[in-house]
Design an enzyme around this catalytic site. Structure first.
Site, PDB file in Angstrom:
ATOM      1  N   VAL A   1       0.818  -1.230   0.000  1.00  0.00           N
ATOM      2  CA  VAL A   1       0.000   0.000   0.000  1.00  0.00           C
ATOM      3  C   VAL A   1       0.847   1.274   0.000  1.00  0.00           C
ATOM      4  O   VAL A   1       0.338   2.353  -0.290  1.00  0.00           O
ATOM      5  CB  VAL A   1      -1.026   0.047   1.174  1.00  0.00           C
ATOM      6  CG1 VAL A   1      -2.105  -1.003   1.009  1.00  0.00           C
ATOM      7  CG2 VAL A   1      -0.347  -0.019   2.526  1.00  0.00           C
TER       8      VAL A   1
ATOM      9  N   TYR B   1       1.190   5.475  16.985  1.00  0.00           N
ATOM     10  CA  TYR B   1       0.047   4.742  16.417  1.00  0.00           C
ATOM     11  C   TYR B   1      -1.241   5.533  16.664  1.00  0.00           C
ATOM     12  O   TYR B   1      -2.072   5.703  15.761  1.00  0.00           O
ATOM     13  CB  TYR B   1      -0.027   3.353  17.048  1.00  0.00           C
ATOM     14  CG  TYR B   1      -1.177   2.487  16.575  1.00  0.00           C
ATOM     15  CD1 TYR B   1      -1.219   1.996  15.277  1.00  0.00           C
ATOM     16  CD2 TYR B   1      -2.228   2.157  17.442  1.00  0.00           C
ATOM     17  CE1 TYR B   1      -2.280   1.190  14.842  1.00  0.00           C
ATOM     18  CE2 TYR B   1      -3.282   1.356  17.025  1.00  0.00           C
ATOM     19  CZ  TYR B   1      -3.307   0.879  15.725  1.00  0.00           C
ATOM     20  OH  TYR B   1      -4.362   0.089  15.298  1.00  0.00           O
TER      21      TYR B   1
ATOM     22  N   ALA C   1      -1.573   8.730  17.111  1.00  0.00           N
ATOM     23  CA  ALA C   1      -1.593   9.928  16.255  1.00  0.00           C
ATOM     24  C   ALA C   1      -1.995   9.555  14.831  1.00  0.00           C
ATOM     25  O   ALA C   1      -2.765  10.271  14.172  1.00  0.00           O
ATOM     26  CB  ALA C   1      -0.222  10.593  16.255  1.00  0.00           C
ATOM     27  N   SER C   2      -1.500   8.419  14.343  1.00  0.00           N
ATOM     28  CA  SER C   2      -1.836   8.015  12.969  1.00  0.00           C
ATOM     29  C   SER C   2      -3.322   7.692  12.858  1.00  0.00           C
ATOM     30  O   SER C   2      -3.977   8.038  11.879  1.00  0.00           O
ATOM     31  CB  SER C   2      -0.980   6.827  12.515  1.00  0.00           C
ATOM     32  OG  SER C   2      -1.390   5.616  13.125  1.00  0.00           O
TER      33      SER C   2
ATOM     34  N   ILE D   1      -9.388  -6.394  19.181  1.00  0.00           N
ATOM     35  CA  ILE D   1      -9.860  -7.431  18.256  1.00  0.00           C
ATOM     36  C   ILE D   1      -8.784  -8.515  18.153  1.00  0.00           C
ATOM     37  O   ILE D   1      -7.606  -8.210  17.921  1.00  0.00           O
ATOM     38  CB  ILE D   1     -10.141  -6.837  16.851  1.00  0.00           C
ATOM     39  CG1 ILE D   1     -11.005  -5.561  16.954  1.00  0.00           C
ATOM     40  CG2 ILE D   1     -10.801  -7.880  15.962  1.00  0.00           C
ATOM     41  CD1 ILE D   1     -12.371  -5.714  17.584  1.00  0.00           C
TER      42      ILE D   1
HETATM   43  N1  LIG Z   1      -6.738  -5.840  16.003  1.00  0.00           N
HETATM   44  C1  LIG Z   1      -7.101  -4.787  16.704  1.00  0.00           C
HETATM   45  O1  LIG Z   1      -7.300  -4.884  17.937  1.00  0.00           O
HETATM   46  C2  LIG Z   1      -7.299  -3.453  16.037  1.00  0.00           C
HETATM   47  C3  LIG Z   1      -7.842  -2.417  16.801  1.00  0.00           C
HETATM   48  C4  LIG Z   1      -8.043  -1.175  16.215  1.00  0.00           C
HETATM   49  C5  LIG Z   1      -7.738  -0.971  14.888  1.00  0.00           C
HETATM   50  N2  LIG Z   1      -7.200  -1.999  14.175  1.00  0.00           N
HETATM   51  C6  LIG Z   1      -6.877  -1.715  12.773  1.00  0.00           C
HETATM   52  O2  LIG Z   1      -7.509  -2.674  11.959  1.00  0.00           O
HETATM   53  C7  LIG Z   1      -6.749  -2.879  10.769  1.00  0.00           C
HETATM   54  C8  LIG Z   1      -6.474  -4.353  10.577  1.00  0.00           C
HETATM   55  O3  LIG Z   1      -5.794  -4.829  11.713  1.00  0.00           O
HETATM   56  P1  LIG Z   1      -5.609  -6.379  12.058  1.00  0.00           P
HETATM   57  O4  LIG Z   1      -5.763  -6.492  13.523  1.00  0.00           O
HETATM   58  O5  LIG Z   1      -6.387  -7.218  11.147  1.00  0.00           O
HETATM   59  O6  LIG Z   1      -4.037  -6.500  11.739  1.00  0.00           O
HETATM   60  P2  LIG Z   1      -3.154  -7.700  11.156  1.00  0.00           P
HETATM   61  O7  LIG Z   1      -3.748  -9.012  11.511  1.00  0.00           O
HETATM   62  O8  LIG Z   1      -1.764  -7.381  11.577  1.00  0.00           O
HETATM   63  O9  LIG Z   1      -3.305  -7.497   9.572  1.00  0.00           O
HETATM   64  C9  LIG Z   1      -2.826  -6.324   8.983  1.00  0.00           C
HETATM   65  C10 LIG Z   1      -3.013  -6.422   7.487  1.00  0.00           C
HETATM   66  O10 LIG Z   1      -2.489  -5.228   6.887  1.00  0.00           O
HETATM   67  C11 LIG Z   1      -1.566  -5.622   5.870  1.00  0.00           C
HETATM   68  N3  LIG Z   1      -0.511  -4.632   5.659  1.00  0.00           N
HETATM   69  C12 LIG Z   1       0.276  -4.034   6.575  1.00  0.00           C
HETATM   70  N4  LIG Z   1       1.172  -3.232   5.977  1.00  0.00           N
HETATM   71  C13 LIG Z   1       0.946  -3.335   4.638  1.00  0.00           C
HETATM   72  C14 LIG Z   1       1.532  -2.771   3.491  1.00  0.00           C
HETATM   73  N5  LIG Z   1       2.577  -1.916   3.584  1.00  0.00           N
HETATM   74  N6  LIG Z   1       1.044  -3.084   2.266  1.00  0.00           N
HETATM   75  C15 LIG Z   1       0.006  -3.937   2.143  1.00  0.00           C
HETATM   76  N7  LIG Z   1      -0.598  -4.530   3.203  1.00  0.00           N
HETATM   77  C16 LIG Z   1      -0.129  -4.230   4.429  1.00  0.00           C
HETATM   78  C17 LIG Z   1      -0.972  -6.921   6.386  1.00  0.00           C
HETATM   79  O11 LIG Z   1      -0.298  -7.621   5.348  1.00  0.00           O
HETATM   80  P3  LIG Z   1       0.923  -8.663   5.684  1.00  0.00           P
HETATM   81  O12 LIG Z   1       0.268  -9.966   6.067  1.00  0.00           O
HETATM   82  O13 LIG Z   1       1.659  -8.729   4.403  1.00  0.00           O
HETATM   83  O14 LIG Z   1       1.707  -8.085   6.812  1.00  0.00           O
HETATM   84  C18 LIG Z   1      -2.244  -7.600   6.878  1.00  0.00           C
HETATM   85  O15 LIG Z   1      -2.964  -8.132   5.821  1.00  0.00           O
HETATM   86  C19 LIG Z   1      -5.478  -2.040  10.934  1.00  0.00           C
HETATM   87  O16 LIG Z   1      -5.629  -0.796  10.273  1.00  0.00           O
HETATM   88  C20 LIG Z   1      -5.408  -1.824  12.433  1.00  0.00           C
HETATM   89  O17 LIG Z   1      -4.683  -0.671  12.791  1.00  0.00           O
HETATM   90  C21 LIG Z   1      -6.978  -3.225  14.701  1.00  0.00           C
END
Ligand SMILES: NC(=O)c1ccc[n+]([C@@H]2O[C@H](COP(=O)([O-])OP(=O)(O)OC[C@H]3O[C@@H](n4cnc5c(N)ncnc54)[C@H](OP(=O)(O)O)[C@@H]3O)[C@@H](O)[C@H]2O)c1
Length: 246
Positions: free
Chosen positions: A63, A154, A156-157, A187
């Site tokens: 991305v 994080y 701030a982002s 999550i």
């Molecule tokens: N889990 C939580 O508690 C939580 C809470 C609040 C917000 N969020 C937000 O929810 C979203 C998803 O989180 P998640 O918990 O599902 O995280 P995750 O399991 O770590 O998955 C993150 C996903 O983003 C992809 N990604 C990261 N950097 C990338 C890049 N440079 N180019 C393309 N893909 C990229 C990863 O790909 P790779 O497999 O290649 O690394 C993976 O598919 C995020 O924006 C996170 O900040 C999560």
């Protein structure tokens, strides 16, 4: 009865695991054609196998690579001529205490969580404006709304994603394009588990509803925001946290 997302064309970033994978699966189950994005070649093979190649099209790019992202959106335009929903899910979380925050860490987190989110929003908005409709779903976090110690960068982002969402919603509303964000709590994914077992236990005890969230909990909220059920909802930050305290 028609499915919630019958024949909608949707793009989901970070679709190979975690919340993004759950979103892609649910959207397909609800009748959408999903362009699933990931950065590692082959990492979507299993999902394509489960959902079927006619319903789930893999697109591989990082991305932070704007050229790769542009090519992906051009492919969607060429093949479908429209885009109904973007789920701007890909994100990273890196912790650093104040005083220990390296500029490289700030750049890395902001490039993925903010710059890439803006880039995808722009490409999607280009398509959606022409058709006079569409739903963009950005990913903030409870941390981006409330703040938490140890995650200033994080937070701030994800706070920037809140401001982006509200500004873009105002700018795109006259063209019929809606922009909302989800703000998940704790999550159960790799990202959440990366904080370590002890903190995972502590966080779980801080959820009013008594359990961690699942990727499907978030996916269902995204399905609502992508669907016509929310067609008068824009500029909102939807918490999905089971009454969590950070
Ligand atoms: N889990 C939580 O508690 C939580 C809470 C609040 C917000 N969020 C937000 O929810 C979203 C998803 O989180 P998640 O918990 O599902 O995280 P995750 O399991 O770590 O998955 C993150 C996903 O983003 C992809 N990604 C990261 N950097 C990338 C890049 N440079 N180019 C393309 N893909 C990229 C990863 O790909 P790779 O497999 O290649 O690394 C993976 O598919 C995020 O924006 C996170 O900040 C999560």
């Amino acid at each position: 009865m028609t499915a919630l997302l019958e024949d909608k064309v949707c793009v989901v970033t970070g679709a190979n695991r975690g919340i993004g994978r759950a979103v892609a699966r649910l959207f397909v189950a609800e009748g959408a054609c999903v362009y699933a994005c990931a950065r590692r070649d082959g990492s979507l093979d299993a999902l394509v196998g489960d959902c079927g190649p006619e319903r789930l099209v893999p697109l591989y790019f990082d991305v932070t690579d704007t050229k790769g992202m542009k090519a992906a959106f051009l492919q969607v335009r060429k093949e479908q001529g429209r885009l109904d929903a973007l789920v701007n899910n890909a994100g990273i979380m890196k912790d650093a205490l104040i005083g220990m925050i390296a500029p490289e860490l700030v750049s890395e987190v902001f490039e993925v969580n903010v710059s890439a989110t803006i880039a995808a929003l722009q490409f999607a908005a280009g398509l959606m404006r022409r058709q006079g409709s569409g739903s963009i779903i950005n990913f903030s976090s409870i941390v981006g709304v409330e703040g938490v110690a140890g995650q200033a960068v994080y937070a701030a982002s994800k706070g920037a994603v809140v401001a982006l969402t509200k500004a873009a919603a105002k700018e795109l509303a006259p063209q019929g394009v809606r922009v909302n964000a989800v703000a998940p709590g704790f999550i159960d994914t790799d990202l959440f588990r990366s904080i370590g077992e002890k903190r995972v236990e502590g966080a779980s005890g801080n959820v009013g509803m008594g359990r961690l969230g699942t990727p499907d909990d978030v996916a269902r909220a995204c399905a609502f925001l992508a669907s016509d059920l929310s067609d008068y909802v824009t500029g909102q930050i939807l918490g999905i946290d089971g009454s969590a305290r950070v």
